[in-house]
Design a protein around this motif. Structure first.
Motif, PDB file in Angstrom:
ATOM      1  N   GLN A   1       0.860  -1.193   0.000  1.00  0.00           N
ATOM      2  CA  GLN A   1       0.000   0.000   0.000  1.00  0.00           C
ATOM      3  C   GLN A   1       0.885   1.229   0.000  1.00  0.00           C
ATOM      4  O   GLN A   1       1.737   1.393   0.863  1.00  0.00           O
ATOM      5  CB  GLN A   1      -0.922  -0.001   1.224  1.00  0.00           C
ATOM      6  N   ARG A   2       0.681   2.118  -0.975  1.00  0.00           N
ATOM      7  CA  ARG A   2       1.473   3.343  -1.042  1.00  0.00           C
ATOM      8  C   ARG A   2       0.517   4.539  -1.060  1.00  0.00           C
ATOM      9  O   ARG A   2      -0.398   4.616  -1.881  1.00  0.00           O
ATOM     10  CB  ARG A   2       2.335   3.336  -2.309  1.00  0.00           C
ATOM     11  N   ASP A   3       0.729   5.503  -0.131  1.00  0.00           N
ATOM     12  CA  ASP A   3      -0.025   6.751  -0.141  1.00  0.00           C
ATOM     13  C   ASP A   3       0.952   7.901  -0.288  1.00  0.00           C
ATOM     14  O   ASP A   3       2.109   7.703  -0.706  1.00  0.00           O
ATOM     15  CB  ASP A   3      -0.882   6.888   1.120  1.00  0.00           C
TER      16      ASP A   3
ATOM     17  N   ARG B   1       2.482   9.547   1.874  1.00  0.00           N
ATOM     18  CA  ARG B   1       3.517   9.644   2.904  1.00  0.00           C
ATOM     19  C   ARG B   1       4.331   8.361   3.071  1.00  0.00           C
ATOM     20  O   ARG B   1       5.547   8.428   3.258  1.00  0.00           O
ATOM     21  CB  ARG B   1       2.888  10.007   4.250  1.00  0.00           C
ATOM     22  N   TYR B   2       3.690   7.203   3.017  1.00  0.00           N
ATOM     23  CA  TYR B   2       4.371   5.967   3.376  1.00  0.00           C
ATOM     24  C   TYR B   2       4.122   4.864   2.348  1.00  0.00           C
ATOM     25  O   TYR B   2       3.092   4.846   1.657  1.00  0.00           O
ATOM     26  CB  TYR B   2       3.906   5.464   4.751  1.00  0.00           C
ATOM     27  N   LEU B   3       5.107   3.957   2.292  1.00  0.00           N
ATOM     28  CA  LEU B   3       4.933   2.668   1.631  1.00  0.00           C
ATOM     29  C   LEU B   3       4.847   1.613   2.729  1.00  0.00           C
ATOM     30  O   LEU B   3       5.736   1.524   3.588  1.00  0.00           O
ATOM     31  CB  LEU B   3       6.111   2.366   0.707  1.00  0.00           C
ATOM     32  N   THR B   4       3.790   0.830   2.694  1.00  0.00           N
ATOM     33  CA  THR B   4       3.568  -0.209   3.701  1.00  0.00           C
ATOM     34  C   THR B   4       3.442  -1.551   2.997  1.00  0.00           C
ATOM     35  O   THR B   4       2.624  -1.702   2.087  1.00  0.00           O
ATOM     36  CB  THR B   4       2.301   0.066   4.529  1.00  0.00           C
TER      37      THR B   4
ATOM     38  N   THR C   1       2.971  -5.661   3.929  1.00  0.00           N
ATOM     39  CA  THR C   1       2.660  -6.646   4.970  1.00  0.00           C
ATOM     40  C   THR C   1       2.830  -8.048   4.403  1.00  0.00           C
ATOM     41  O   THR C   1       2.458  -8.314   3.247  1.00  0.00           O
ATOM     42  CB  THR C   1       1.226  -6.467   5.495  1.00  0.00           C
TER      43      THR C   1
ATOM     44  N   GLY D   1      12.336   3.912   8.075  1.00  0.00           N
ATOM     45  CA  GLY D   1      11.103   3.251   8.497  1.00  0.00           C
ATOM     46  C   GLY D   1      11.349   2.253   9.617  1.00  0.00           C
ATOM     47  O   GLY D   1      12.307   2.371  10.381  1.00  0.00           O
TER      48      GLY D   1
ATOM     49  N   SER E   1       4.951  -6.213   9.178  1.00  0.00           N
ATOM     50  CA  SER E   1       4.610  -4.992   8.441  1.00  0.00           C
ATOM     51  C   SER E   1       5.851  -4.113   8.331  1.00  0.00           C
ATOM     52  O   SER E   1       6.489  -3.791   9.342  1.00  0.00           O
ATOM     53  CB  SER E   1       3.486  -4.217   9.148  1.00  0.00           C
TER      54      SER E   1
ATOM     55  N   ARG F   1       7.076  -0.406   7.018  1.00  0.00           N
ATOM     56  CA  ARG F   1       6.605   0.910   6.609  1.00  0.00           C
ATOM     57  C   ARG F   1       7.782   1.857   6.517  1.00  0.00           C
ATOM     58  O   ARG F   1       8.515   2.022   7.474  1.00  0.00           O
ATOM     59  CB  ARG F   1       5.562   1.470   7.588  1.00  0.00           C
TER      60      ARG F   1
END
Length: 462
Positions: free
Chosen positions: A383-385, A387-390, A392, A442, A457, A459
């Motif tokens: 998941q990338r927004d 601010r962050y790449l996460t 899992t 991160g 996870s 991030r």
């Protein structure tokens, strides 16, 4: 309890209430204050300017304008009183033409006489009119007769009616003759100069804040393992000093990492030479069931050496670059399926992220390998927004107890009855993964997976 003790108790209680109220007001005030240095610096410059100009305007308007208006109004009322005296002292002027001429030519007033009793009803008073109040006071003080004034009906004229014995004197006077009406010019100059000073302050502060922001960006990029191009000390002397200190610190850290990498490269070369010699000697001896254990020990030592060096070396030397994370996760899924595991991949958002490709892929590969070692099914989600790449990694294995999820990140730690109890394992997989994640700014956290096993996870900021 004595009177003194009672007084001290009351004083302590009052002091406590005052302190609590002060703390509450301080917290409330902090909530309204801006958090940025730029906004706070502007407030430091704007608030004193506004307070100073407000005080100057108040003093000027309340003292200077009041004094000038009182004197002007008193002069107009004195002229009217003089006309009344002329009206009484010269009854031979039946048509009052001489009074009208004197009033208009000498005093700048327009005078007319209305029939007795022709006084309009009192109108509503203005909420705040300095001229209305001053004229009323002066008319009552100098003339002492019934009067009616209108200071709002006509913009440039003031109408005054005074009850005489046999008539009503109506006087039209210029507003400027009874009122200091240059407030617009004063306010214009005050607002104009304040605006110019504010623009200069904004431009000046912006130039002073830019070097601080560049220094913060450079420090953040260095914390993420990225280079800050074209960064050099700029701005005020203190900001330049901080920037020079940052560059020196950065050089020392890089020099230390280079020395450590060079030392590890030498150690790696020497140890690999010895292990290669062992392998050649074992190969020359030939096939012997008794030597099979030694061959396994040598292979295990080679693997352990590679893990130790990878952990100590970290990701030094590799440069950050845009990387397609969706493709990287797909490669991890393919590797897991080639080893007989069921894996799924999903990615949401823009897939291109600036990371150190090889080291970050090693971080994710360690997590996937750890999940594959103890679970049959693996789910990889990205998941990338803004601010962050996460990322899992979920599995359906036995999991790790909650009180041990931070312990497993310690180097060389292997749990007795948990996931890291594997033959040939060094206990460095998760430690290496977290070290890489933190070098990108991160971290890695462990939790419960919806699949029943462990969720790892990762991030990192983008």
């Amino acid at each position: 309890m004595s009177t003194i003790d009672t007084g001290l108790t009351l004083l302590k209680s009052a002091a406590g209430r005052v302190s609590a109220a002060n703390g509450w007001m301080g917290n409330a005030f902090k909530g309204w204050m801006p958090t940025g240095l730029y906004a706070r610096a502007l407030l430091i410059m704007i608030v004193p300017m506004v307070v100073l100009q407000s005080v100057v305007a108040f003093v000027f308007m309340e003292r200077h304008w009041n004094t000038v208006t009182r004197r002007l109004s008193a002069a107009v009322v004195q002229d009217i009183a003089a006309l009344i005296d002329v009206y009484k002292g010269y009854p031979q002027d039946k048509d009052r033409n001489e009074i009208r001429r004197i009033a208009q030519q000498r005093l700048g007033l327009v005078v007319d006489f209305l029939p007795a009793g022709d006084m309009p009803p009192p109108g509503p008073k203005p909420f705040f009119s300095l001229l209305d109040q001053t004229l009323s006071v002066q008319l009552g003080r100098q003339i002492g007769r019934s009067f009616w004034i209108d200071t709002v009906g006509r913009s440039n004229l003031v109408e005054i009616r005074i009850q005489l014995d046999d008539a009503v004197m109506r006087v039209f006077a210029q507003r400027s003759a009874a009122y200091a009406s240059n407030s617009e010019i004063f306010l214009f100059w005050m607002v104009g100069t304040s605006s110019i000073l504010l623009i200069v302050a904004v431009l000046f502060l912006r130039n002073q804040i830019k070097p601080i922001l560049r220094l913060a960006d450079a420090a953040e990029s260095f914390g993420k393992g990225r280079e800050a191009p074209n960064f050099r000390p700029r701005g005020a002397r203190e900001v330049r000093r901080a920037a020079v200190a940052f560059l020196e610190m950065k050089s020392r850290i890089e020099r230390t990492m280079e020395q450590r990498t060079a030392m590890l490269a030498g150690v790696s070369h020497d140890l690999r030479t010895i292990l290669t010699r062992f392998k050649l000697e074992l190969a020359l001896i030939g096939d012997n069931p008794e030597l099979e254990g030694m061959r396994k020990d040598v292979d295990e030592m080679s693997m352990m050496l590679e893990d130790y060096l990878a952990f100590a070396r970290g990701d030094s030397g590799e440069q950050s670059q845009p990387t397609d994370m969706a493709q990287a996760l797909e490669e991890l899924r393919s590797d897991a399926e080639r080893h007989g595991h069921t894996a799924t991949v999903a990615f949401n958002g823009l897939p291109v992220v600036t990371v150190k490709p090889a080291s970050f892929k090693r971080c994710l590969a360690n997590l996937v390998t750890n999940a594959a070692r103890y679970g049959k099914n693996i789910a990889i989600t990205g998941q990338r927004d803004h601010r962050y790449l996460t990322v899992t990694v979920d599995d359906d294995g036995p999991g790790i107890p909650a009180h041990l999820r931070e312990e497993v990140f310690k180097p060389f730690l292997r749990l007795d009855n948990a996931r890291n109890q594997d033959e040939g394992g060094t206990g460095l997989g998760l430690a290496i993964a977290r070290d890489i994640a933190r070098s990108h700014g991160g971290d890695i956290t462990l939790g419960d997976s919806p699949m029943g096993g462990l969720r790892a996870s990762v991030r990192i900021p983008v």
